[in-house]
Design an enzyme around this catalytic site. Structure first.
Site, PDB file in Angstrom:
ATOM      1  N   SER A  28       0.829  -1.203   0.000  1.00 53.42           N
ATOM      2  CA  SER A  28       0.000   0.000   0.000  1.00 53.42           C
ATOM      3  C   SER A  28       0.862   1.251   0.000  1.00 53.42           C
ATOM      4  CB  SER A  28      -0.930   0.016   1.218  1.00 53.42           C
ATOM      5  OG  SER A  28      -0.194   0.281   2.402  1.00 53.42           O
ATOM      6  N   LYS A  94       0.453  -0.256  15.780  1.00 57.97           N
ATOM      7  CA  LYS A  94      -0.870  -0.513  16.320  1.00 57.97           C
ATOM      8  C   LYS A  94      -1.529  -1.756  15.710  1.00 57.97           C
ATOM      9  CE  LYS A  94      -3.408   2.645  13.213  1.00 57.97           C
ATOM     10  NZ  LYS A  94      -4.275   1.639  12.568  1.00 57.97           N
ATOM     11  N   ASP A  95      -1.010  -2.229  14.567  1.00 53.97           N
ATOM     12  CA  ASP A  95      -1.583  -3.407  13.917  1.00 53.97           C
ATOM     13  C   ASP A  95      -1.011  -4.719  14.425  1.00 53.97           C
ATOM     14  OD1 ASP A  95      -3.104  -1.728  12.368  1.00 53.97           O
ATOM     15  OD2 ASP A  95      -1.855  -1.894  10.578  1.00 53.97           O
ATOM     16  N   SER A 140     -12.889   1.742  12.412  1.00 49.06           N
ATOM     17  CA  SER A 140     -12.405   1.452  13.759  1.00 49.06           C
ATOM     18  C   SER A 140     -13.525   1.445  14.798  1.00 49.06           C
ATOM     19  CB  SER A 140     -11.361   2.500  14.157  1.00 49.06           C
ATOM     20  OG  SER A 140     -11.171   2.549  15.545  1.00 49.06           O
ATOM     21  N   ARG A 142     -13.117   1.588  17.910  1.00 53.12           N
ATOM     22  CA  ARG A 142     -12.707   2.599  18.903  1.00 53.12           C
ATOM     23  C   ARG A 142     -13.219   3.978  18.505  1.00 53.12           C
ATOM     24  NH1 ARG A 142      -8.982   6.318  18.324  1.00 53.12           N
ATOM     25  NH2 ARG A 142      -8.221   5.301  16.428  1.00 53.12           N
ATOM     26  N   ARG A 143     -13.037   4.340  17.236  1.00 58.01           N
ATOM     27  CA  ARG A 143     -13.518   5.641  16.768  1.00 58.01           C
ATOM     28  C   ARG A 143     -15.039   5.687  16.751  1.00 58.01           C
ATOM     29  NH1 ARG A 143      -9.249   5.226  12.081  1.00 58.01           N
ATOM     30  NH2 ARG A 143      -7.433   6.229  13.024  1.00 58.01           N
ATOM     31  N   ARG A 160     -13.916   0.544   4.609  1.00 61.46           N
ATOM     32  CA  ARG A 160     -12.588  -0.017   4.410  1.00 61.46           C
ATOM     33  C   ARG A 160     -11.947   0.667   3.223  1.00 61.46           C
ATOM     34  NH1 ARG A 160     -10.295  -5.804   4.189  1.00 61.46           N
ATOM     35  NH2 ARG A 160      -8.510  -4.403   3.893  1.00 61.46           N
ATOM     36  N   ASN A 162      -7.937   2.049   1.326  1.00 61.06           N
ATOM     37  CA  ASN A 162      -6.759   2.844   1.636  1.00 61.06           C
ATOM     38  C   ASN A 162      -7.136   4.315   1.832  1.00 61.06           C
ATOM     39  OD1 ASN A 162      -7.011   4.003  -0.966  1.00 61.06           O
ATOM     40  ND2 ASN A 162      -5.687   2.441  -1.867  1.00 61.06           N
ATOM     41  N   THR A 165      -8.956   5.966  -1.091  1.00 63.16           N
ATOM     42  CA  THR A 165     -10.333   5.485  -1.229  1.00 63.16           C
ATOM     43  C   THR A 165     -11.251   6.138  -0.209  1.00 63.16           C
ATOM     44  OG1 THR A 165      -9.589   3.353  -2.106  1.00 63.16           O
ATOM     45  CG2 THR A 165     -11.807   3.439  -1.159  1.00 63.16           C
ATOM     46  N   ARG A 166     -10.779   6.241   1.027  1.00 57.93           N
ATOM     47  CA  ARG A 166     -11.613   6.799   2.093  1.00 57.93           C
ATOM     48  C   ARG A 166     -11.880   8.290   1.886  1.00 57.93           C
ATOM     49  NH1 ARG A 166     -10.441   3.472   7.641  1.00 57.93           N
ATOM     50  NH2 ARG A 166      -9.927   1.491   6.662  1.00 57.93           N
ATOM     51  N   CYS A 254      -6.389  -5.968  18.632  1.00 62.82           N
ATOM     52  CA  CYS A 254      -5.926  -4.691  18.086  1.00 62.82           C
ATOM     53  C   CYS A 254      -7.080  -3.827  17.576  1.00 62.82           C
ATOM     54  CB  CYS A 254      -4.953  -4.931  16.949  1.00 62.82           C
ATOM     55  SG  CYS A 254      -3.571  -5.994  17.371  1.00 62.82           S
TER      56      CYS A 254
END
Length: 328
Positions: A28, A94-95, A140, A142-143, A160, A162, A165-166, A254
């Site tokens: 990526s 974090k992953d 996420s 969490r978010r 989802r 990259n 894309t987002r 995670c």
């Protein structure tokens, strides 16, 4: 003194002589950019490097992150490392799963990028300016939990893809906004598109967000020492150790709705002298799948050498508050 190429240590004698260090990365745009920062640190110190792209199951799947787990992004890189197809693997810290991987050592944690989350919204809007009912995308839990807990009446949907894309879902009008890690946007040169960097009081980042993990094989001592001497940043390593220790003690994955942020802060000792200590804030969310999200919060301060202990103590406090009901 600022860390410049001329100020960095030279490669230790024999550590890289006569060979090229192969650095494994996902393909990526973000992963390649992250790996490029490590490659530059090594080449500036006189090492020869080669970047090797490794395809991962996560890159080939369109399933939601919560379903497939972020570990799929790291497993293929670790296999390439153990198979000696690469000498070094670079991950978004974090992953990484919290459990250690046999045969692999965390050789270095480079200086951390800004760990905060960032909003990219239509018309340059901030989070508080988005009208109720606005559609905000994030992959996420969490978010999702923290956005819902703010009570702004936003409709949060899972996405989802990259970074391009987002962000494209906002520019096309499909979404009103997306929330992404500021560090990733910085690494791919898109910070100018951020409409608001979110205060950790609103949105506590994921444990180790903004940090990279650089791994090598346990038996490759020369490469381990090389990475430690050139790439490792002690303050970053201590901070993320506390954050990840909290995550591990909560026994949460995670992608669980858990946030943590550690900072090195100045404090006074018993004699009034200024010293550095480690401050850690943590949150765990329950009820993420339902209509009543609850955010549990805790914070503590400890000595710098007690990072792991600090993280585990904060996890124990969150568990006492009810974090055992985490939606995984």
């Amino acid at each position: 003194m600022a860390d410049t190429p001329s100020a960095r240590p030279a490669a230790p004698d024999g550590a890289a002589a006569g060979r090229t260090i192969r650095i494994g990365t996902r393909g990526s745009k973000l992963a390649v950019a992250q790996t490029g920062t490590i490659a530059k640190m090594l080449t500036d110190a006189g090492c020869d490097v080669e970047i090797v792209t490794v395809s991962t199951p996560g890159d080939r799947s369109s399933a939601p992150i919560a379903e497939i787990g972020v570990g799929v992004f790291t497993s293929a890189l670790r296999e390439a490392l153990l198979d000696k197809r690469v000498d070094v693997a670079v991950h978004s810290y974090k992953d990484l799963p919290t459990a250690p991987e046999p045969g692999i050592v965390l050789a270095a944690v480079p200086p951390r990028e800004d760990p905060r989350d960032a909003l990219i919204a239509r018309d340059g809007l901030t989070l508080g300016e988005l009208p109720p009912g606005s559609v905000v995308g994030t992959g996420s839990p969490r978010r999702i939990a923290q956005l819902r807990a703010l009570g702004l009446g936003l409709r949060v949907v899972p996405i989802r893809g990259n970074i391009d894309t987002r962000i494209g879902k906002v520019t096309s009008g499909e979404l009103d906004a997306v929330v992404l890690a500021r560090a990733g946007l910085s690494r791919v040169g898109r910070v100018d598109e951020i409409t608001e960097t979110l205060d950790p009081l609103q949105m506590l980042p994921a444990p180790a967000q903004g940090a990279l993990a650089v791994e090598t094989r346990v038996d490759d001592v020369d490469t381990e020492h090389l990475l430690q001497s050139i790439v490792d940043d002690e303050a970053t390593r201590v901070a993320v150790t506390a954050e990840r220790a909290m995550l591990a003690a909560l026994e949460a994955g995670c992608s669980a709705p858990v946030g943590a942020l550690a900072d090195v802060v100045e404090d006074l000792d018993s004699e009034g002298s200024v010293i550095e200590r480690l401050s850690l804030r943590g949150i765990a969310a329950t009820g993420v799948e339902g209509d009543s999200v609850q955010i549990l919060r805790a914070s503590a301060v400890a000595e710098m050498h007690e990072a792991d202990k600090l993280g585990r103590a904060l996890a124990a406090e969150l568990l006492d508050l009810g974090a055992g009901a985490l939606s995984r």
